[in-house]
Design an enzyme around this catalytic site. Structure first.
Site, PDB file in Angstrom:
ATOM      1  N   GLY A   8       5.032  18.040  22.489  1.00 17.24           N
ATOM      2  CA  GLY A   8       6.459  18.117  22.168  1.00 17.24           C
ATOM      3  C   GLY A   8       7.190  18.964  23.189  1.00 17.24           C
ATOM      4  N   ALA A   9       6.797  18.806  24.474  1.00 13.23           N
ATOM      5  CA  ALA A   9       7.375  19.638  25.535  1.00 13.23           C
ATOM      6  C   ALA A   9       8.633  19.018  26.115  1.00 13.23           C
ATOM      7  CB  ALA A   9       6.339  19.862  26.634  1.00 13.23           C
ATOM      8  N   SER A  11      11.522  18.509  24.641  1.00 17.53           N
ATOM      9  CA  SER A  11      12.805  19.057  24.197  1.00 17.53           C
ATOM     10  C   SER A  11      12.603  20.270  23.317  1.00 17.53           C
ATOM     11  CB  SER A  11      13.647  17.994  23.477  1.00 17.53           C
ATOM     12  OG  SER A  11      12.956  17.520  22.349  1.00 17.53           O
ATOM     13  N   GLY A  12      13.683  20.925  23.007  1.00 16.20           N
ATOM     14  CA  GLY A  12      13.683  22.009  22.033  1.00 16.20           C
ATOM     15  C   GLY A  12      12.762  23.170  22.390  1.00 16.20           C
ATOM     16  N   GLY A  14       9.458  23.377  22.464  1.00  7.22           N
ATOM     17  CA  GLY A  14       8.355  23.063  23.372  1.00  7.22           C
ATOM     18  C   GLY A  14       8.790  23.111  24.821  1.00  7.22           C
ATOM     19  N   SER A 141       6.665  27.679  10.640  1.00  3.98           N
ATOM     20  CA  SER A 141       8.033  27.874  10.196  1.00  3.98           C
ATOM     21  C   SER A 141       8.061  28.759   8.957  1.00  3.98           C
ATOM     22  CB  SER A 141       8.673  26.523   9.892  1.00  3.98           C
ATOM     23  OG  SER A 141       9.797  26.708   9.054  1.00  3.98           O
ATOM     24  N   TYR A 166       7.906  18.598   4.698  1.00  2.24           N
ATOM     25  CA  TYR A 166       7.973  19.428   5.893  1.00  2.24           C
ATOM     26  C   TYR A 166       7.303  20.777   5.648  1.00  2.24           C
ATOM     27  CZ  TYR A 166       9.867  21.985   9.881  1.00  2.24           C
ATOM     28  OH  TYR A 166       9.996  22.744  11.012  1.00  2.24           O
TER      29      TYR A 166
END
Ligand code: NAP
Lengths: 292, 271
Positions: A8-9, A11-12, A14, A141, A166
């Site tokens: 997940g690099a 965006s965001g 990552g 989280s 989630y």
């Protein structure tokens, strides 16, 4: 030069963590699902860290055969360039789904991506991590608190609720890290969970609809920029001797749920092994020892 | 209970496979996508303690179905339930599509369904009830410009289900027509729902609920199952209006939705 894999690099959080590690001199192997977005991210990382050794591999990590393929590609790269050693694996790719949706295996997508993908990728890369005395980081989280695993139906095929699914996937991240430490701390591999806090990313607006989208658009405005939690990834990868706690928020240990017990961790390990069709070894064996 | 599911590697097929697995039914899964079949087979076997058999098959081909039937006969399997899920939906204007694509809708949604249904009814377990599902659609309720052939093919299935239900009643066959609105099964479908804005979300049915209730209804009595209160209300009022008016209103709505959403992305999507 140390090597890090970050899922997940593109965006965001990552992406910000990739910049952080590239600036610290790591060779970064990023994993994303979309080629164009990966290219874009590589440009951004190079702009922030001009001599970055960065490359991207594309895989839809929700699908187990794609996890297997990309693990194989990573293994090849590490073998050719770094004596088959992996210093850090960051399981960060994650998603939110408004509706009950399944992967090719028929697994609920949030559970499949947020937990199972990392569980399986780590399994594939275990001996590489063992050789380097590497570290495994999960992006967890705060929302995992006040939640219990729904052992009777982890896939939420009854009473699906986006937020509950989630939360469960994020509780799973900590249980997984705990299980890894219980098994492999003796072999020099350590696992951690990063609590990034509320971060302003697009996660709640990708493949979601209606209410989830709307709520996230309101919520994310109060979030920090992704660069803020990125420091914690650098801290957990670099600090010697290895930090002792399990769960970190802004480079400091933080409290986590009482549900994180050895018993629950073992139970999740057994379930995930079955769902991935793999078995974790009782100790990490690197090939060198195997041949002896 | 032995259950055959067609279109088993698509979104609704997988959800129904999970639902049956959870109930402890043994599964025979078929789809044109052989790799997808293996994946869902693995997934169901790892989750539930049931036997799963798979066979890839192009249901639009007589030869392929004959082969499927031969392998069923060689295994000596008798069935208790058939879930007809396989179907295609090519979106967009009639003239913007190739003639072949349009005919293919009927070949799969209707011809293929008849082929496999006939074969399986003749291989049902002796002396026991049989459960037969046709996956129609909310689109079967009205004529739908821009989805004209698709909607008509789904109408065919609806009428077929209602008629067969009466005809086969004393043979103890329960027949159900499932008429869902949107189902968020693929990324494209999710994008499509988002593009329709409020009405997209409002007419979307939760997949896991639809799957559970479908099997419940099918086993209890059959009939017509329209998931979602709003969808039932819309259907009810839709029936009070002249069909031409409804068609005109739908045309306006789809045209607007298509401005936000490239219909090409939806082609050949499994329902
Ligand atoms: N944002 C927050 O406030 C917050 C708080 C706590 C925890 N987290 C966690 O932080 C992690 C990262 O989230 P984020 O907020 O940074 O969201 P994000 O910007 O959407 O990042 C998610 C990353 O995962 C990738 N991805 C999505 N689906 C994938 C798939 N099927 N296969 C491979 N990669 C996939 C995305 O690729 P694309 O770029 O192509 O979309 C993206 O690179 C998640 O695990 C999330 O649960 C976030």
């Amino acid at each position: 030069m140390k090597y890090a894999v970050i899922t997940g690099a593109s965006s965001g959080i990552g992406l910000a963590a990739s910049v952080e590690l590239a600036q610290k001199g790591y060779a970064v192997i990023g994993v994303g699902r979309d080629e164009a977005r990966c290219e874009q991210a590589a440009l951004q990382i190079r702009a922030a860290a001009p001599d970055a050794n960065i490359r991207f591999l594309c895989a839809d990590l929700m699908q187990q055969r794609e996890v297997a393929r990309v693990a194989h590609e990573i293994t090849e790269i590490l073998l050719q360039e770094h004596e088959g050693k992996l210093d850090a694996l960051i399981n960060n790719a994650g998603c939110v789904r408004s509706w009950y949706t399944t992967t090719e295996e028929g697994y609920e997508q949030q559970f499949a991506l947020n937990h199972l993908a990392g569980f399986l990728l780590t399994w594939f890369l275990l001996s590489q991590l063992g050789r380097a005395g590497g570290r495994v980081l999960m992006t967890g989280s705060e929302s995992h608190k006040q939640f219990r695993m729904r052992w009777h139906d982890v896939m939420f095929s009854r009473g699906y609720n986006p937020l509950a699914a989630y939360k469960q996937s994020k509780l799973s991240n900590i249980l997984f890290a705990r299980g890894l430490n219980d098994r492999y701390q003796k072999d020099g591999v350590r696992a951690y969970v990063v609590d990034p806090g509320l971060v302003c990313t697009e996660i709640g607006c990708k493949n979601t609809g209606g209410l989830v989208n709307w709520i996230w658009n309101m919520r994310k405005k109060h979030g920090a920029q992704p660069e803020v939690p990125a420091g914690t990834y650098g801290y957990l990868c670099e600090t010697e001797p290895a930090p002792e706690e399990l769960y970190y928020y802004r480079c400091k240990p933080n409290r986590y749920s009482k549900q994180v017990t050895r018993e629950n961790a073992d139970r999740l390990f057994a379930l995930s092994e079955r769902l991935c069709g793999v078995e974790y070894p009782s100790a990490i064996v690197t090939e060198k020892e195997k041949t002896i | 209970m032995n259950v055959m599911i067609t279109g088993a590697s698509g979104g609704l097929g997988r959800a129904l496979a999970n639902e049956c697995g959870r109930r402890g039914y043994n599964l025979f899964l078929t789809d044109i996508d052989a790799r997808g079949l293996k994946s869902i087979q693995r997934g169901v076997e790892r989750q539930f303690n049931v036997t799963v058999t798979t066979a890839a098959c192009d249901l639009t081909s007589d030869e392929s179905v004959d082969e499927l039937v031969r392998s069923i006969d060689s295994l000596g399997i008798r069935f208790d339930m058939l879930l007809n899920v396989a179907g295609v939906d090519y979106e967009g204007g009639f003239l913007e599509r190739s003639g072949r694509d349009i005919v293919r809708i009927i070949s799969l949604n209707n011809e293929a369904t008849l082929r496999i249904t006939h074969a399986l009814l003749n291989r049902r377990r002796e002396g026991l009830p049989f459960y037969l599902l046709f996956t129609s659609s909310l689109a079967s309720m009205y004529p739908m410009p821009l989805k004209a052939t698709y909607a008509a093919s789904k109408r065919f299935l609806l009428d077929l289900a209602v008629a067969l239900r009466e005809e086969l009643r004393d043979k103890r066959v329960n027949v159900l027509a499932l008429c869902p609105g949107g189902l968020a099964t693929t990324r494209e479908a999710m994008r499509g729902i988002a593009a329709q804005g409020f009405w997209g979300s409002a007419t979307t049915n939760p997949l896991e609920v639809v799957s559970r209730k479908t099997i419940d209804r099918l086993e209890a009595r059959g009939g017509i199952y329209i998931p979602g209160a709003l969808n039932r209300v819309l259907t009810f009022f839709g029936k009070l209006l002249p069909r031409r008016w409804v068609a005109a209103a739908i045309y306006r709505r789809w045209q607007k939705a298509q401005e936000h959403w490239k219909p090409a992305e939806l082609s050949a999507e499994k329902l």
